[in-house]
Design an enzyme around this catalytic site. Sequence first.
Site: not given
Ligand code: GLA
Length: 634
Positions: A198, A272
């Site tokens: 991210e 995700e």
């Molecule tokens: C983001 C991050 C993950 C985690 C999620 C929330 O997507 O990439 O590592 O922190 O948020 O659980």
Amino acid sequence: MRRDLQRRRMIILILLFIAAFLLYRLSLPSPQKPSVMLPRKSGLLAEDSHFLLNGIPYRILGGSMHYFRVPVPFWRDRMRKMKACGINTLTTYVPWNLHEPRKGKFDFSKDLDISEFLSIAGEMGLWVILRPGPYICAEWDLGGLPSWLLRDKDMKLRTTYKGFTEATEAYFDELIPRVAKYQYSNGGPIIAVQVENEYGSYAKDTNYMEFIKNALVERDIVELLLTSDNKDGINSGHLEGVLATVNFQKFEPALFSYLSSIQSKKPVMVMEFWTGWFDYWGGKHHIFDVDEMMSTVSEVLNRGASINLYMFHGGTNFGFMNGALHFHEYLPDITSYDYDAPLTEAGDYTSKYFKLRELFGVYNAEKPLPPVPSLTLKASYGAVDLKRCLPLWEVLHLAGEPFKSAEPINMENLPVNDGNGQSYGYTLYETTIYGGGKFHTKGNVRDRAQVFANSQSVGTVDYKKEEVHIPEVPAFRKLAILVENCGRVNYGPKIDNQRKGLVGDVYLRGKPLRNFKTYSLEMNSTFMSSINEVHWSDLSECKTGPTFYQGALNVEGSPTDTFLRMKSWKKGVVFVNGKNLGRYWDIGPQETLFIPGPWLWPGVNEITIFEEYEAGQTLFTVDTPILGKTQYVE
Ligand code: GLA
């Protein structure tokens, strides 16, 4: 007549032959089955609107499980449960802070044996998407970055600042060759590798992502590369020549359209999909409705996209490994990482698991899915027989020579651990004061501290409460400030400001305090075993205040998982047979701590509690977790 008979025989023979041939074909592994045995031509390709694996269309039905949140003896069990749910690809992060706890000193053993984890995944027929960071977010202390990086006062995390790139390269020099062996092209299960995590939501340095990508490629990462971003970062997180993927919980058509606009004719993947959410101390236990979850998963699959369930099995933030968020308020994450995921923290099935299994059964090339493995047993072993206590003040000498300095020094910059500073736990700052008055932190206590005058608590300070009154006494007294690092921020801009302990001056009657003696109380295994060598007192002899308590948990027969109920205990940490189970805190939501069966042995097990305020009346184990009052994820 005879000719007719011969012809019939011939037809029967041909039919038998065709039937035998068909049966033989059916017995061959399905071409999409992720069997490591199939001859390999090409790995995961993203050159059309769907993935190809070994030249055959492949849809990723992924599930996240972090090896560092699950004790080794459970790895197989959890992977078997993944397979039986129809998951074909496992995704995991890699935590730099655990693998390189001191600069240049690496650990890939036991619970950190990533090679073993990858080979078990391969053996089980699960493909792997590896997310080696170096920053991983993940509700993990400093997003997985080691705290010794912060010794450099000019450090710029997640940028091409020399101090960061050099440390990353040295770490990748150790990590990447270990995992590169497990790539698809080398006969292993890794079919893709994620570049950072991210980064679009942080995006401080336009050269940084290219640097990470090259650092992987130069170390022989040859499988498909991808980036992963949420809606806040999708515009700036992706990289030329690297597949962009998205993260969300509620279906976001705009993100799908955006993906098509930047990479037409590429597979769409939700890297995700959040099956639940994490919890923070003082909040509620988040749950995400199973039907809502199913409707989004179906929607994604109906559109032909691939998906990874984050988390499929969350596990536990054992030790001091939890991260924190700090936007309007500092909120440290709890010990459990149950996440309301399809498998619970202790690996049990939920309704999400069974509904997903039905759906994935349709999409998975492996048919029928393997049977659902049997449950892992849970037990209640009754009460812990509390036997003795030991005030913290009596064991300070076991924490090593205190460091003397005029001004307070943050924990990372203390001269301990061969020049790596203190990473986690508590730090005790002592000085001498005369009289009393207003003690003020000016925001320099990270994250909270109990203040003592001659070992008597005068109150607790934190981000919200920066001041306590020290009662007036016309004498010299010892002022002790016991600071707890409650977990470093893992997401958002505050990640740049995560030094802990006293990070600047604290004041009495408006004057900065000076001449400190500082004890580093990491509660590591050496310290925890050394406290067993000193004289402990009877329970009745310990008053309130930071104290160790010890008791025995008796296990008859072969141990199974259990949960420690922290009812009426205030705040602290629990150790079972020397292993740090994590923190507890009576503000909730979590009320029990997970004790993995493999950490117990038959007979007497030693339970040690470090309680900061006041011991509870009893302590007992239960067979069901209590994660607290629930709240739907917003
Ligand atoms: C983001 C991050 C993950 C985690 C999620 C929330 O997507 O990439 O590592 O922190 O948020 O659980």
